[in-house]
Motif scaffolding. Structure first.
Motif, mmCIF file in Angstrom:
data_model
loop_
_atom_site.group_PDB
_atom_site.id
_atom_site.type_symbol
_atom_site.label_atom_id
_atom_site.label_comp_id
_atom_site.label_asym_id
_atom_site.label_seq_id
_atom_site.Cartn_x
_atom_site.Cartn_y
_atom_site.Cartn_z
ATOM 1 N N MET A 1 0.848 -1.184 0.000
ATOM 2 C CA MET A 1 0.000 0.000 0.000
ATOM 3 C C MET A 1 0.889 1.240 0.000
ATOM 4 O O MET A 1 1.893 1.305 0.695
ATOM 5 C CB MET A 1 -0.911 -0.032 1.219
ATOM 6 N N THR A 2 0.521 2.219 -0.773
ATOM 7 C CA THR A 2 1.308 3.448 -0.825
ATOM 8 C C THR A 2 1.023 4.310 0.399
ATOM 9 O O THR A 2 0.005 4.153 1.069
ATOM 10 C CB THR A 2 0.994 4.251 -2.100
ATOM 11 N N GLU A 3 1.937 5.236 0.673
ATOM 12 C CA GLU A 3 1.794 6.097 1.840
ATOM 13 C C GLU A 3 1.162 7.444 1.517
ATOM 14 O O GLU A 3 0.761 8.174 2.419
ATOM 15 C CB GLU A 3 3.165 6.300 2.495
ATOM 16 N N THR A 4 1.119 7.796 0.217
ATOM 17 C CA THR A 4 0.549 9.086 -0.180
ATOM 18 C C THR A 4 -0.315 8.914 -1.425
ATOM 19 O O THR A 4 -0.189 7.939 -2.156
ATOM 20 C CB THR A 4 1.665 10.115 -0.505
ATOM 21 N N THR A 5 -1.162 9.911 -1.653
ATOM 22 C CA THR A 5 -1.965 9.902 -2.879
ATOM 23 C C THR A 5 -1.047 10.194 -4.061
ATOM 24 O O THR A 5 0.018 10.802 -3.906
ATOM 25 C CB THR A 5 -3.087 10.946 -2.816
ATOM 26 N N SER A 6 -1.460 9.773 -5.232
ATOM 27 C CA SER A 6 -0.609 9.888 -6.422
ATOM 28 C C SER A 6 -0.406 11.314 -6.891
ATOM 29 O O SER A 6 0.702 11.695 -7.258
ATOM 30 C CB SER A 6 -1.217 9.080 -7.573
ATOM 31 N N ARG A 7 -1.452 12.117 -6.907
ATOM 32 C CA ARG A 7 -1.363 13.433 -7.533
ATOM 33 C C ARG A 7 -0.935 14.532 -6.579
ATOM 34 O O ARG A 7 -0.016 15.292 -6.870
ATOM 35 C CB ARG A 7 -2.716 13.784 -8.167
ATOM 36 N N LEU A 8 -1.566 14.655 -5.449
ATOM 37 C CA LEU A 8 -1.275 15.762 -4.534
ATOM 38 C C LEU A 8 -0.395 15.356 -3.349
ATOM 39 O O LEU A 8 -0.100 16.172 -2.488
ATOM 40 C CB LEU A 8 -2.586 16.376 -4.023
ATOM 41 N N VAL A 9 0.017 14.094 -3.309
ATOM 42 C CA VAL A 9 0.918 13.573 -2.284
ATOM 43 C C VAL A 9 0.363 13.823 -0.875
ATOM 44 O O VAL A 9 1.069 14.237 0.033
ATOM 45 C CB VAL A 9 2.356 14.151 -2.448
ATOM 46 N N LEU A 10 -0.924 13.583 -0.711
ATOM 47 C CA LEU A 10 -1.549 13.698 0.599
ATOM 48 C C LEU A 10 -1.308 12.401 1.366
ATOM 49 O O LEU A 10 -1.346 11.314 0.787
ATOM 50 C CB LEU A 10 -3.054 13.952 0.452
ATOM 51 N N PRO A 11 -1.061 12.474 2.677
ATOM 52 C CA PRO A 11 -0.780 11.249 3.437
ATOM 53 C C PRO A 11 -2.015 10.362 3.557
ATOM 54 O O PRO A 11 -3.125 10.842 3.733
ATOM 55 C CB PRO A 11 -0.347 11.780 4.804
ATOM 56 N N LEU A 12 -1.781 9.064 3.455
ATOM 57 C CA LEU A 12 -2.842 8.075 3.570
ATOM 58 C C LEU A 12 -2.713 7.314 4.886
ATOM 59 O O LEU A 12 -1.605 7.111 5.394
ATOM 60 C CB LEU A 12 -2.768 7.073 2.412
ATOM 61 N N LEU A 13 -3.844 6.904 5.440
ATOM 62 C CA LEU A 13 -3.830 6.059 6.622
ATOM 63 C C LEU A 13 -3.311 4.679 6.234
ATOM 64 O O LEU A 13 -3.592 4.177 5.148
ATOM 65 C CB LEU A 13 -5.236 5.938 7.207
ATOM 66 N N GLN A 14 -2.575 4.050 7.133
ATOM 67 C CA GLN A 14 -2.009 2.730 6.878
ATOM 68 C C GLN A 14 -2.724 1.693 7.748
ATOM 69 O O GLN A 14 -3.225 1.997 8.833
ATOM 70 C CB GLN A 14 -0.508 2.724 7.190
ATOM 71 N N THR A 15 -2.742 0.467 7.305
ATOM 72 C CA THR A 15 -3.334 -0.625 8.065
ATOM 73 C C THR A 15 -2.620 -0.753 9.412
ATOM 74 O O THR A 15 -1.394 -0.717 9.467
ATOM 75 C CB THR A 15 -3.208 -1.947 7.283
ATOM 76 N N ALA A 16 -3.372 -0.869 10.475
ATOM 77 C CA ALA A 16 -2.858 -1.039 11.839
ATOM 78 C C ALA A 16 -1.985 0.139 12.294
ATOM 79 O O ALA A 16 -1.166 0.001 13.184
ATOM 80 C CB ALA A 16 -2.099 -2.355 11.976
ATOM 81 N N GLN A 17 -2.157 1.265 11.685
ATOM 82 C CA GLN A 17 -1.363 2.450 12.051
ATOM 83 C C GLN A 17 -1.802 2.985 13.411
ATOM 84 O O GLN A 17 -2.988 3.143 13.670
ATOM 85 C CB GLN A 17 -1.528 3.535 10.985
ATOM 86 N N ALA A 18 -0.838 3.297 14.254
ATOM 87 C CA ALA A 18 -1.126 3.935 15.534
ATOM 88 C C ALA A 18 -1.264 5.433 15.304
ATOM 89 O O ALA A 18 -0.686 5.991 14.372
ATOM 90 C CB ALA A 18 -0.009 3.642 16.530
ATOM 91 N N GLN A 19 -2.027 6.093 16.117
ATOM 92 C CA GLN A 19 -2.225 7.550 16.060
ATOM 93 C C GLN A 19 -2.627 8.021 14.661
ATOM 94 O O GLN A 19 -2.053 8.934 14.093
ATOM 95 C CB GLN A 19 -0.970 8.278 16.536
ATOM 96 N N LYS A 20 -3.658 7.395 14.122
ATOM 97 C CA LYS A 20 -4.142 7.736 12.778
ATOM 98 C C LYS A 20 -4.589 9.183 12.674
ATOM 99 O O LYS A 20 -4.578 9.766 11.607
ATOM 100 C CB LYS A 20 -5.294 6.815 12.376
ATOM 101 N N GLU A 21 -4.964 9.778 13.808
ATOM 102 C CA GLU A 21 -5.427 11.169 13.776
ATOM 103 C C GLU A 21 -4.328 12.115 13.291
ATOM 104 O O GLU A 21 -4.606 13.142 12.666
ATOM 105 C CB GLU A 21 -5.954 11.613 15.149
ATOM 106 N N ILE A 22 -3.065 11.782 13.510
ATOM 107 C CA ILE A 22 -1.965 12.638 13.050
ATOM 108 C C ILE A 22 -1.934 12.669 11.529
ATOM 109 O O ILE A 22 -1.875 13.725 10.912
ATOM 110 C CB ILE A 22 -0.619 12.160 13.639
#
Length: 166
Positions: A1-22
């Motif tokens: 899974m990628t960490e950012t969106t393709s066009r605007l490079v916005l951060p994406l939530l990751q599976t089992a990620q801690a502190q997703k609110e950040i």
């Protein structure tokens, strides 16, 4: 899974990620700057002395200080410091200090210039593609100096405005 969106490079939530609110909040901050984008100015190459959260600038070259290496990027000031958004083809925003639009086109910011195939007002096209040259009045058996002067003035105005070739 990628960490950012393709066009605007916005951060994406990751599976089992801690502190997703950040990650989520970071994406919202960047979206807040991009949706109906507006910049204070495109003339600063270094950060202003006292920015307020939410203010945005187009970074001028040669960028210095905290903006070093970020020329042409959008610099967004947040409560967590500066965030930078690299421009993508077609990104458009409003420059507040000039009251003009800016569009990122062909690898550079184009300020105050709009590209179109025509201009319509109230559903009627009033300006279209540039037409060919029209020669100045010449010849004829009866010469009306006032008529020629009026036609020459009209043609000069059309040429000046770029509506016909010179």
């Amino acid at each position: 899974m990628t960490e950012t969106t393709s066009r605007l490079v916005l951060p994406l939530l990751q599976t089992a990620q801690a502190q997703k609110e950040i990650t989520h909040n970071e994406a919202l901050v960047l979206l807040d700057a991009l949706v109906h984008a507006s910049a204070e100015s495109a003339d600063l190459a270094a950060p202003p002395a006292a920015p307020t959260p939410g203010q945005t600038w187009l970074v001028a070259a040669p960028a210095t200080g905290e903006w070093a290496g970020r020329a042409d990027a959008l610099a967004v000031f947040t409560t967590g410091g500066w965030r930078f958004i690299a421009p993508v083809e077609g990104l458009a925003l409003w420059l507040a200090d000039r009251a003009l639009p800016a569009v990122y086109r062909d690898g550079a910011w184009v300020i105050g210039s709009l590209a179109a195939t025509g201009l319509e007002i109230d559903g009627h096209q009033v300006i279209g593609a540039r037409q060919g040259a029209i020669a100045d009045p010449d010849g004829g058996t009866t010469v009306d100096a006032e008529c020629r002067a009026a036609l020459a003035t009209l043609l000069a105005a059309l040429r000046t405005h770029g509506l016909i070739e010179t």
